[in-house]
Design an enzyme around this catalytic site. Sequence first.
Site, short mmCIF file in Angstrom:
data_model
loop_
_atom_site.label_atom_id
_atom_site.label_comp_id
_atom_site.label_asym_id
_atom_site.label_seq_id
_atom_site.Cartn_x
_atom_site.Cartn_y
_atom_site.Cartn_z
N TYR A 275 49.92 113.14 70.98
CA TYR A 275 50.02 114.53 71.41
C TYR A 275 49.35 114.81 72.76
CZ TYR A 275 45.32 114.73 69.34
OH TYR A 275 43.99 114.50 69.03
N GLU B 232 52.67 123.32 68.97
CA GLU B 232 52.93 122.04 68.32
C GLU B 232 52.52 122.11 66.86
OE1 GLU B 232 51.70 118.65 71.26
OE2 GLU B 232 50.39 120.37 71.61
N LYS C 196 50.59 121.15 63.69
CA LYS C 196 49.25 120.58 63.50
C LYS C 196 49.33 119.56 62.36
CE LYS C 196 44.39 121.85 62.93
NZ LYS C 196 44.13 120.97 61.76
N CYS D 226 10.09 127.82 44.11
CA CYS D 226 8.62 127.89 44.21
C CYS D 226 8.04 129.18 43.64
CB CYS D 226 8.18 127.73 45.66
SG CYS D 226 8.61 129.14 46.72
N ASP E 185 48.43 116.96 59.65
CA ASP E 185 47.26 116.83 58.78
C ASP E 185 46.96 115.35 58.59
OD1 ASP E 185 45.16 117.65 57.27
OD2 ASP E 185 46.33 118.13 55.48
N CYS F 186 13.32 132.99 51.13
CA CYS F 186 11.99 132.56 50.69
C CYS F 186 11.21 132.22 51.95
CB CYS F 186 12.10 131.34 49.78
SG CYS F 186 10.50 130.58 49.40
N LYS G 294 45.63 128.25 61.40
CA LYS G 294 45.60 127.59 60.11
C LYS G 294 46.44 128.37 59.11
CE LYS G 294 43.46 124.42 59.45
NZ LYS G 294 42.06 124.14 59.11
N CYS H 58 11.70 133.28 44.34
CA CYS H 58 12.39 132.04 44.69
C CYS H 58 12.61 131.19 43.44
CB CYS H 58 11.56 131.26 45.72
SG CYS H 58 12.23 129.61 46.09
N CYS I 93 7.66 125.67 50.43
CA CYS I 93 8.66 125.64 49.35
C CYS I 93 9.32 124.26 49.31
CB CYS I 93 9.71 126.72 49.58
SG CYS I 93 11.07 126.66 48.38
#
Length: 670
Positions: free
Chosen positions: A222, A113, A115, A408, A117, A423, A311, A405, A428
């Site tokens: 559907y 089927e 798809k 921190c 949107d 990290c 897709k 990091c 942090c």
Amino acid sequence: MDRNTVEKRVRELNDLLNDYGHAYYVLDRPIVPDSVYDQHMQELLSIEAEHPDLIFPDSPTQRVGGEILAGFSKVVHEFPMLSLSNVFNEEDIRDFDRRVQAGAGHSITYICELKIDGLAVSLKYENGRFIQGSTRGDGTIGEEITANLKTIRAIPLKLTEPITIEVRGEAYMPKKTFMKLNEARDENGEEPFANPRNAAAGSLRQLDPKIAASRNLSVFIYGIGGDGSAYGQDSHSDSLDYLASLGFETNKQSKRCKTIDEVIDFIESWQARRQDLDYEIDGIVIKVDGYEDQEQLGFTAKSPRWATAYKFPAEEVHTKLLDIELSVGRTGVVTPTAILEPVRVAGTTVARASLHNEDLIREKDIRIGDAVIIRKAGDIIPEVVSVLVEQRTGDEMPYHMPDNCPVCDSELIRIEGEVALRCVNPQCPAQMKEALIHFVSRNAMNIEGIGERVVDQLYTSGLVHDVADLYCLTKEQLLSLERMGEKSATNLLTAIEASKANSLEKLLFGLGIRHVGEKAAHILSEEFSTMDEIAKADAEKLTSIHEIGEKVADAVITFFNNEDVLEVLAKLKSYGVNMDYKGRTRQEIPTEGPFAGKTVVLTGKLTILTRNEAKEQIEALGGKVSGSVSKKTDLVIAGEEAGSKLVKAQELGITVWNETELVDALGEKE
């Protein structure tokens, strides 16, 4: 005319006008001139003006939108609206086919089927009349948008049969309508909608139904909630024909395919001519056609094994990479993000794209200042595809991840077997804020009113250092925050208080233990029933649970061996946050009795119990209620007017009970 005569005429006009509308809007085959339609409509409006008590829910006059709504109430879907897994290329499609063929044990017929949107919706009919419409929401709970859906003329207010049914569909905005709407918004100085999907969703979530009515939306139906076997259908393609016979608009471009090569040909055909349609599609849905095969293949935690969505390849565009910024997530992972010259991709303006990790930057040789190709992965998430090396000028700068990091300044490490830099400083600030955002999110503790902005203020102001601190906030503290009014503060405190009653699995997921997602949190809660028992569990006990592997077990043990974690849990408990599982634990599920371990199918009309009551009581006694009859079915409950399911059960030699026998068996639990 006397009242009975007037009411009879009103019902005649309703039926006539609904038939005319169905022929015009759904079948695209007008059966009367516009003047005849208008004449009947004016007659109906005149009668309804004199007799407002004769305005019925299926009257075509009710499509224009009524009073402004106060808000959207929540709707629990009787049948969850599951998402589909995605495939992106031919290899993925063939892998899906191999899994399906192996799981079914024989050759499979698929149905493909388009798809659409748009926005997934659920429609409920009672005795053939439209009574409720809702959005998909999170798949389990949606928002009621009945008044807005009534404005869509492709949705019948009355079916051709007086049946009770729940159907699923995709509401969408035609391309021409979308273009006209955006032209009007431009002229009015309003921000244009990014794409037809956003426009459709925005239209249906308006509190004023008149706005939805003005947007010329349509819908394709559907499927049937659960599946069509409850209505005598053996396959999805049969159900589509049945839905069309009831008066629903189904997409006529579906095709049954006997081989995966036919599926691929169908995909390639529509990929080449998708622009010819008057509505947007972003792929092809591939489903196993037969319901018995669907039943055998079953589901994963998130999606059916018998369906997937291909897709279409994402649109790719060129732009310039201006800089690379770093962000720190709640688990300490440091993620680089490309800062781009803004560019339109698949309907939206993109200025940032994830670069994932240092290895990807090195592998693609991405440099600051490069001309790059970007796209939206799955038409949603922007990503850098490649670098246009031939356009380099020599001014581009190679990028190297820092040793410390960015928030921190702690040393970053790479855990063996992982590509991400991390990290590991538990204090942090970036991790703390991300942990708070996760904790309050819908699928965790679901504390409405605390978004990223509020979390940032709470943490920066020192009011909240960890998740437990949320539970000792005062109204005065909240009112000190920017853009926090009296009502918002009261609502937020109410939401925080309400979250204390959540079941254990919500809290466990909200704590953000590595590798413990929603499903694992639910399994652990169901197995151990209390937070204390989970905290005490050793590796042997954890890995003895079928669904829990070593990685999850190690993460759970590491988490509960942390003194800071134990301190936070103690604070949460002292503030009254529930630490117990509120559902039925695995130890409580009956292993003996008439339904324990049995797969049961309900068919026909039940008169003593509702179908939901029967389902709940059977499952409470350890049974599983299925939607279709197969060789795996142990018992069929046949109510009045039972149809094809009863016949199939008899053919397979499956035990069949009537409703009285069901009620007697349920009574044995007393």
